[in-house]
Motif scaffolding. Structure first.
Motif, PDB file in Angstrom:
ATOM      1  N   ILE A  10       0.842  -1.190   0.000  1.00 34.47           N
ATOM      2  CA  ILE A  10       0.000   0.000   0.000  1.00 34.47           C
ATOM      3  C   ILE A  10       0.880   1.243   0.000  1.00 34.47           C
ATOM      4  CG2 ILE A  10      -1.869   1.221   1.177  1.00 34.47           C
ATOM      5  CD1 ILE A  10      -2.526  -1.480   2.568  1.00 34.47           C
ATOM      6  N   GLY A  13       0.669   4.655   2.411  1.00 36.51           N
ATOM      7  CA  GLY A  13      -0.027   3.908   3.460  1.00 36.51           C
ATOM      8  C   GLY A  13       0.089   4.450   4.866  1.00 36.51           C
ATOM      9  N   ALA A  22      -5.465   0.398   4.703  1.00 36.05           N
ATOM     10  CA  ALA A  22      -4.507  -0.497   5.355  1.00 36.05           C
ATOM     11  C   ALA A  22      -5.055  -1.007   6.689  1.00 36.05           C
ATOM     12  CB  ALA A  22      -3.179   0.223   5.567  1.00 36.05           C
ATOM     13  N   VAL A  32       0.150  -6.136   5.831  1.00 35.37           N
ATOM     14  CA  VAL A  32       0.223  -4.897   5.067  1.00 35.37           C
ATOM     15  C   VAL A  32       1.652  -4.360   5.026  1.00 35.37           C
ATOM     16  CG1 VAL A  32      -2.178  -4.243   5.386  1.00 35.37           C
ATOM     17  CG2 VAL A  32      -0.503  -3.567   7.109  1.00 35.37           C
ATOM     18  N   LEU A  34       3.507  -1.101   4.178  1.00 31.74           N
ATOM     19  CA  LEU A  34       3.196   0.315   4.061  1.00 31.74           C
ATOM     20  C   LEU A  34       4.366   1.069   3.454  1.00 31.74           C
ATOM     21  CD1 LEU A  34       1.670   0.737   7.637  1.00 31.74           C
ATOM     22  CD2 LEU A  34       0.460   0.180   5.515  1.00 31.74           C
TER      23      LEU A  34
END
Length: 262
Positions: A10, A13, A22, A32, A34
């Motif tokens: 992401i 993020g 997220a 996730v 980021l």
């Protein structure tokens, strides 16, 4: 597609709509990764989310920076054994500017490049660097799906206002590339979906003056308010879980159509 025990990259993020997505995916059991320029905020969020989150300081306008983040993510995936399930290209900027100002000066190329390099080039670069790993993923479910690419356009892609030439160009390009991207990736079982929000509560809208926000609110039909990040996150989740969403741009705008000027 299942969200739990899949890894999602992401960008952007650590703040705004991408952070809301997220958090929502993480709450559904996702891992996730980021990617963001804000190291302090990103590290704090990853620490808060725990073992199913990693943060990589990333400038999406820089190819090598993206490559480093992808490399780190794939190394993490090899440790967790949680396959890469998708990319959410959420990094974006807005830098208003008339194409020709009151002094008869054209908009600077540095301003145009800044917006295009993050919103368009950064989106494409992130996607193309993640795809070689997604195409090698294990097909899942009866349709043999390997993952989904989710991009962020804007209502400005369709009815941009004065001063939004560069921004609208970047977001319009993202909307336009959605279908050919889906067609390119169909043989791999990878979908492509773009979400085009109108005014949502985010870091970008926080920089708007009260007058601008009020004018935009008047242009809304229902509900007469800015969208909430959680509402955006819900559509991200739906885009992942509903396999018939592919090659399309989803407007998330409460029937708002922006006027030419405020």
């Amino acid at each position: 597609m299942k969200i739990a025990d899949r890894t999602f990259i992401i960008s952007g993020g650590a703040s705004g709509l991408a952070l809301a997505a997220a958090r929502d995916l993480h709450s559904a059991g996702a891992y996730v990764s980021l990617l963001d320029l804000n190291e302090d905020n990103g590290s704090k969020i990853a620490s808060e989310l725990g073992d199913r989150a990693r943060f990589f300081e990333t400038d999406v306008s820089d190819t090598e920076s993206i490559a480093s983040a992808i490399k780190g993510t794939i190394e993490w995936v090899s440790q967790t054994q949680k396959d890469l399930g998708g990319v959410i290209a959420g990094a974006g900027v807005g830098l208003p500017g008339l194409i020709i100002d009151k002094k008869n000066e054209p908009l600077s190329m540095s301003s145009i490049d800044f917006v295009l390099n993050i919103n368009l080039r950064g989106t494409l670069d992130l996607i193309r660097q993640a795809l070689p790993y997604m195409t090698k993923g294990t097909p899942d479910g009866p349709d043999g799906e390997r993952g989904v690419i989710i991009m962020i356009a804007s209502s400005a892609a369709f009815d941009g206002q004065m001063g939004q030439v560069a921004y609208a160009a970047s977001k319009g390009a993202v909307a336009s590339l959605t279908l050919p991207l889906a067609r390119d990736l169909s043989k791999y079982g990878i979908r492509a979906v773009t979400i085009a929000p109108a005014m949502f509560d985010s870091a970008m809208t926080k920089m708007m003056s009260g007058k601008v926000k009020q004018s935009l609110t008047k242009a809304m039909e229902f509900p007469k308010r800015a969208g909430q990040p959680e509402e955006f996150a819900k559509l991200v989740r739906t885009s992942i879980e509903n396999q018939m969403l592919n090659g399309t741009v989803l407007r998330l705008d409460g029937a708002m159509r922006m006027p030419a000027r405020l």
